[in-house]
Design a protein around this motif. Structure first.
Motif, PDB file in Angstrom:
ATOM      1  N   LEU A 168       0.825  -1.211   0.000  1.00  0.00           N
ATOM      2  CA  LEU A 168       0.000   0.000   0.000  1.00  0.00           C
ATOM      3  C   LEU A 168       0.859   1.262   0.000  1.00  0.00           C
ATOM      4  O   LEU A 168       0.459   2.293  -0.549  1.00  0.00           O
ATOM      5  CB  LEU A 168      -0.930   0.000   1.214  1.00  0.00           C
ATOM      6  CG  LEU A 168      -1.996  -1.099   1.250  1.00  0.00           C
ATOM      7  CD1 LEU A 168      -2.785  -1.022   2.537  1.00  0.00           C
ATOM      8  CD2 LEU A 168      -2.928  -0.995   0.054  1.00  0.00           C
ATOM      9  N   ALA A 169       2.042   1.183   0.628  1.00  0.00           N
ATOM     10  CA  ALA A 169       2.908   2.355   0.683  1.00  0.00           C
ATOM     11  C   ALA A 169       3.507   2.704  -0.665  1.00  0.00           C
ATOM     12  O   ALA A 169       4.116   3.772  -0.804  1.00  0.00           O
ATOM     13  CB  ALA A 169       4.018   2.124   1.703  1.00  0.00           C
ATOM     14  N   LEU A 170       3.358   1.821  -1.678  1.00  0.00           N
ATOM     15  CA  LEU A 170       3.873   2.122  -3.014  1.00  0.00           C
ATOM     16  C   LEU A 170       3.030   3.148  -3.767  1.00  0.00           C
ATOM     17  O   LEU A 170       3.418   3.581  -4.851  1.00  0.00           O
ATOM     18  CB  LEU A 170       3.932   0.840  -3.859  1.00  0.00           C
ATOM     19  CG  LEU A 170       4.969  -0.209  -3.462  1.00  0.00           C
ATOM     20  CD1 LEU A 170       4.829  -1.430  -4.341  1.00  0.00           C
ATOM     21  CD2 LEU A 170       6.371   0.363  -3.566  1.00  0.00           C
ATOM     22  N   PHE A 171       1.893   3.536  -3.203  1.00  0.00           N
ATOM     23  CA  PHE A 171       0.966   4.426  -3.890  1.00  0.00           C
ATOM     24  C   PHE A 171       0.872   5.739  -3.115  1.00  0.00           C
ATOM     25  O   PHE A 171      -0.041   5.918  -2.295  1.00  0.00           O
ATOM     26  CB  PHE A 171      -0.410   3.779  -4.027  1.00  0.00           C
ATOM     27  CG  PHE A 171      -0.381   2.423  -4.677  1.00  0.00           C
ATOM     28  CD1 PHE A 171      -0.513   2.300  -6.046  1.00  0.00           C
ATOM     29  CD2 PHE A 171      -0.209   1.273  -3.925  1.00  0.00           C
ATOM     30  CE1 PHE A 171      -0.489   1.063  -6.654  1.00  0.00           C
ATOM     31  CE2 PHE A 171      -0.184   0.027  -4.526  1.00  0.00           C
ATOM     32  CZ  PHE A 171      -0.317  -0.074  -5.894  1.00  0.00           C
ATOM     33  N   PRO A 172       1.771   6.665  -3.334  1.00  0.00           N
ATOM     34  CA  PRO A 172       1.779   7.901  -2.533  1.00  0.00           C
ATOM     35  C   PRO A 172       0.689   8.897  -2.898  1.00  0.00           C
ATOM     36  O   PRO A 172       0.436   9.827  -2.127  1.00  0.00           O
ATOM     37  CB  PRO A 172       3.170   8.485  -2.809  1.00  0.00           C
ATOM     38  CG  PRO A 172       3.509   7.997  -4.182  1.00  0.00           C
ATOM     39  CD  PRO A 172       2.891   6.628  -4.300  1.00  0.00           C
ATOM     40  N   ARG A 173       0.053   8.744  -4.054  1.00  0.00           N
ATOM     41  CA  ARG A 173      -0.928   9.732  -4.507  1.00  0.00           C
ATOM     42  C   ARG A 173      -2.352   9.197  -4.477  1.00  0.00           C
ATOM     43  O   ARG A 173      -3.187   9.592  -5.278  1.00  0.00           O
ATOM     44  CB  ARG A 173      -0.579  10.203  -5.920  1.00  0.00           C
ATOM     45  CG  ARG A 173       0.796  10.856  -6.021  1.00  0.00           C
ATOM     46  CD  ARG A 173       1.022  11.459  -7.382  1.00  0.00           C
ATOM     47  NE  ARG A 173       2.330  12.083  -7.494  1.00  0.00           N
ATOM     48  CZ  ARG A 173       2.774  12.706  -8.568  1.00  0.00           C
ATOM     49  NH1 ARG A 173       1.997  12.794  -9.644  1.00  0.00           N
ATOM     50  NH2 ARG A 173       3.989  13.246  -8.588  1.00  0.00           N
ATOM     51  N   LEU A 174      -2.632   8.303  -3.571  1.00  0.00           N
ATOM     52  CA  LEU A 174      -3.970   7.720  -3.495  1.00  0.00           C
ATOM     53  C   LEU A 174      -4.993   8.755  -3.044  1.00  0.00           C
ATOM     54  O   LEU A 174      -4.725   9.580  -2.166  1.00  0.00           O
ATOM     55  CB  LEU A 174      -3.979   6.536  -2.528  1.00  0.00           C
ATOM     56  CG  LEU A 174      -3.435   5.197  -3.032  1.00  0.00           C
ATOM     57  CD1 LEU A 174      -3.626   4.121  -1.970  1.00  0.00           C
ATOM     58  CD2 LEU A 174      -4.110   4.777  -4.324  1.00  0.00           C
ATOM     59  N   GLU A 175      -6.165   8.672  -3.660  1.00  0.00           N
ATOM     60  CA  GLU A 175      -7.319   9.455  -3.239  1.00  0.00           C
ATOM     61  C   GLU A 175      -8.481   8.568  -2.820  1.00  0.00           C
ATOM     62  O   GLU A 175      -9.297   8.986  -2.004  1.00  0.00           O
ATOM     63  CB  GLU A 175      -7.761  10.397  -4.367  1.00  0.00           C
ATOM     64  CG  GLU A 175      -6.729  11.447  -4.735  1.00  0.00           C
ATOM     65  CD  GLU A 175      -7.207  12.375  -5.829  1.00  0.00           C
ATOM     66  OE1 GLU A 175      -8.349  12.167  -6.326  1.00  0.00           O
ATOM     67  OE2 GLU A 175      -6.469  13.301  -6.187  1.00  0.00           O
ATOM     68  N   ASN A 176      -8.564   7.368  -3.391  1.00  0.00           N
ATOM     69  CA  ASN A 176      -9.600   6.399  -3.030  1.00  0.00           C
ATOM     70  C   ASN A 176      -8.924   5.073  -2.721  1.00  0.00           C
ATOM     71  O   ASN A 176      -8.167   4.555  -3.549  1.00  0.00           O
ATOM     72  CB  ASN A 176     -10.618   6.216  -4.161  1.00  0.00           C
ATOM     73  CG  ASN A 176     -11.365   7.493  -4.483  1.00  0.00           C
ATOM     74  OD1 ASN A 176     -11.677   8.279  -3.602  1.00  0.00           O
ATOM     75  ND2 ASN A 176     -11.641   7.714  -5.752  1.00  0.00           N
ATOM     76  N   LEU A 177      -9.198   4.513  -1.543  1.00  0.00           N
ATOM     77  CA  LEU A 177      -8.608   3.244  -1.117  1.00  0.00           C
ATOM     78  C   LEU A 177      -9.698   2.366  -0.535  1.00  0.00           C
ATOM     79  O   LEU A 177     -10.475   2.809   0.319  1.00  0.00           O
ATOM     80  CB  LEU A 177      -7.509   3.478  -0.073  1.00  0.00           C
ATOM     81  CG  LEU A 177      -6.896   2.222   0.562  1.00  0.00           C
ATOM     82  CD1 LEU A 177      -6.226   1.349  -0.492  1.00  0.00           C
ATOM     83  CD2 LEU A 177      -5.914   2.595   1.663  1.00  0.00           C
ATOM     84  N   GLU A 178      -9.752   1.115  -1.016  1.00  0.00           N
ATOM     85  CA  GLU A 178     -10.722   0.138  -0.515  1.00  0.00           C
ATOM     86  C   GLU A 178     -10.019  -1.198  -0.343  1.00  0.00           C
ATOM     87  O   GLU A 178      -9.471  -1.745  -1.303  1.00  0.00           O
ATOM     88  CB  GLU A 178     -11.909   0.003  -1.473  1.00  0.00           C
ATOM     89  CG  GLU A 178     -12.962  -0.982  -0.993  1.00  0.00           C
ATOM     90  CD  GLU A 178     -14.202  -0.985  -1.864  1.00  0.00           C
ATOM     91  OE1 GLU A 178     -15.031  -1.910  -1.725  1.00  0.00           O
ATOM     92  OE2 GLU A 178     -14.338  -0.065  -2.694  1.00  0.00           O
ATOM     93  N   VAL A 179     -10.031  -1.717   0.874  1.00  0.00           N
ATOM     94  CA  VAL A 179      -9.430  -3.007   1.201  1.00  0.00           C
ATOM     95  C   VAL A 179     -10.498  -3.840   1.889  1.00  0.00           C
ATOM     96  O   VAL A 179     -10.892  -3.556   3.018  1.00  0.00           O
ATOM     97  CB  VAL A 179      -8.186  -2.848   2.103  1.00  0.00           C
ATOM     98  CG1 VAL A 179      -7.538  -4.198   2.346  1.00  0.00           C
ATOM     99  CG2 VAL A 179      -7.184  -1.889   1.473  1.00  0.00           C
ATOM    100  N   THR A 180     -10.987  -4.860   1.218  1.00  0.00           N
ATOM    101  CA  THR A 180     -12.081  -5.675   1.741  1.00  0.00           C
ATOM    102  C   THR A 180     -11.813  -7.150   1.504  1.00  0.00           C
ATOM    103  O   THR A 180     -11.209  -7.527   0.498  1.00  0.00           O
ATOM    104  CB  THR A 180     -13.417  -5.299   1.068  1.00  0.00           C
ATOM    105  OG1 THR A 180     -13.293  -5.478  -0.348  1.00  0.00           O
ATOM    106  CG2 THR A 180     -13.784  -3.858   1.350  1.00  0.00           C
ATOM    107  N   GLN A 181     -12.259  -7.968   2.457  1.00  0.00           N
ATOM    108  CA  GLN A 181     -12.234  -9.423   2.338  1.00  0.00           C
ATOM    109  C   GLN A 181     -10.834  -9.944   2.001  1.00  0.00           C
ATOM    110  O   GLN A 181     -10.676 -10.759   1.100  1.00  0.00           O
ATOM    111  CB  GLN A 181     -13.244  -9.877   1.269  1.00  0.00           C
ATOM    112  CG  GLN A 181     -14.686  -9.573   1.585  1.00  0.00           C
ATOM    113  CD  GLN A 181     -15.238 -10.414   2.718  1.00  0.00           C
ATOM    114  OE1 GLN A 181     -14.615 -11.373   3.139  1.00  0.00           O
ATOM    115  NE2 GLN A 181     -16.399 -10.062   3.211  1.00  0.00           N
TER     116      GLN A 181
END
Length: 445
Positions: A168-181
């Motif tokens: 997850l730390a590889l994406f420094p410009r995230l605006e939307n994050l969803e981690v499910t199941q």
């Protein structure tokens, strides 16, 4: 003789020639028309067969959103090797490798990272992936991942907590994050709270417009978000499951509650029913929208009432919304008690809207399904149960989805809101009569 000569001359006289011409539109207008078919795969494929100019533009639209599986990703890589310009048009990439679940590396994602260039990629959706700390995607990572603003991970497996967090730390410009199941293999034996990270992984300075947390990986991910000193801002937080111990989520709300504007909560049980630490939303001081997802009648509204009472007064809450299914026993919820909380003592004086997002069809318990659609029945019911909110004009109804072919199974009529059609007073009177006969007044808490 002169008349015959005159008639012959009239017959042989040539008629005025009609000019025929065709309007040739500029190519830019052709492309603007083709842009309206974006997302229609069949129509775009047909446009590719008309001419080369249309084919080049339609192909760019076809490659805006790509879905890769175990059986087509090699063909996709081979196509990009000969037509490099198609890689620049890819905006959204869906990767699903459920056939490769037990393999040590994520072959599809590694192949894309090493062999392709997707400079304009904005959204990445991963499903059924398996990542380990020594994977290429974690150790190096392609430069295209650094510009992604939307990341969704579903039904995936990570060997360790470090593997998930480092990815997850590889994406420094995230605006939307969803981690499910998702699942962490080494978490089952060591326990969620007894497995700290071996080395510090720096949290990027994220300003997330939308953050969704599912059932399985909440503790390691939430602990990392809470413990890292880096700044984290979230506008919309969606929690899909709370569980019996909500201490980790409470810590996250303490960190982001000062800026959180929209909070979406799942079905909540009342306090004292096996809960060790209950969810508290007191830190959400600037909350403007609160959404409850009601999926069954198990809660009956007790969790909703305790959550509303947990909001600091006076509240800045302007919208309270409920997601209900028409076939999930929504009529058993204590809506009268919820109304009393919303109107008591002016705690929610800024409240402007109480929305009901409805979906599904009737559950078959009504005796008048042939007279009223499920949507009309739900609207009349809510207006009867919430008369004060209805008198203030706060109630709004939206139908999020419809059955197959947009028709009711029972009566074959389309589900629609009664506010979108002329008022039909016989149905209103009939609905109220049946409601008062079959449902006596509910007692409040």
């Amino acid at each position: 003789m002169s008349r015959r000569l005159l008639h012959s001359l009239c017959r042989t006289q040539s008629k005025p020639r009609q000019l025929s011409f065709s309007v040739c539109l500029p190519t830019e207008i052709h492309f603007s028309i083709i842009d309206h078919f974006e997302g229609d795969i069949l129509r775009l494929r047909r446009l590719c067969l008309i001419c080369r100019a249309w084919a080049s533009h339609a192909q760019l639209l076809l490659f805006r959103e790509i879905s890769l599986r175990h059986d087509n990703y090699e063909r996709f890589l081979a196509l990009l090797s000969t037509r490099h310009y198609l890689g620049r048009s890819v905006l959204c990439l869906h990767v699903s490798s459920w056939r490769l679940w037990n393999e040590p590396k994520l072959r599809i994602l590694d192949s894309i990272t090493l062999t392709t260039s997707l400079p304009n990629l904005q959204a990445l959706d991963l499903a059924h992936i398996a990542l380990a700390p020594d994977d290429i995607a974690i150790e190096s990572g392609g430069p295209q991942w650094r510009f992604i603003s939307e990341l969704q991970i579903r039904f995936s497996k990570f060997t360790t907590s470090e593997a998930m967090i480092a990815f997850l730390a590889l994406f420094p410009r995230l605006e939307n994050l969803e981690v499910t199941q998702c699942r962490i293999d080494n978490l089952a034996s060591t326990g969620p709270r007894s497995a700290p990270l071996a080395h510090r992984i720096v949290l990027p300075d994220w300003h997330l417009k939308h953050l969704a947390l599912g059932e399985f990986p909440p503790t390691p991910l939430v602990d990392w978000l809470v413990q890292e000193p880096a700044e984290l801002r979230v506008d919309h937080l969606r929690i899909l499951s709370v569980g019996t111990d909500a201490s980790a989520l409470n810590g996250l709300l303490c960190k982001i509650g000062g800026q959180l504007k929209h909070l979406e909560l799942p079905e909540l049980t009342s306090r004292g029913r096996g809960q060790q630490v209950a969810l508290s939303i007191k830190p959400c001081v600037v909350l403007s929208t609160l959404t409850f997802s009601e999926r069954s009648s198990y809660d009956r509204g007790h969790g909703i009432i305790h959550t509303l009472l947990d909001i600091a007064s006076p509240s800045m809450l302007r919208t309270v919304s409920f997601d209900i299914h028409l076939d999930a026993g929504y009529r058993d919820t204590l809506w009268e008690a919820i109304e009393n909380v919303l109107i008591a003592d002016g705690a929610f004086s800024a409240l402007e809207t109480v929305e009901f997002g409805m979906s599904g069809i009737a559950d078959g318990r009504s005796s008048f399904n042939k007279l009223l659609t499920a949507g009309e029945h739900a609207v009349f019911l809510m207006k009867e149960r919430l008369p004060i909110l209805e008198a203030k004009g706060l109630l709004q109804f939206h139908f999020e989805s419809a059955p197959t072919n947009a028709e009711e199974v029972n009566d074959g009529r389309v589900i629609s809101d009664d506010t979108q059609r002329p008022s039909m007073w016989p149905r209103q009177i009939w609905s109220r009569m049946l409601w008062k006969k079959e449902h006596p007044p509910f007692s409040t808490l």
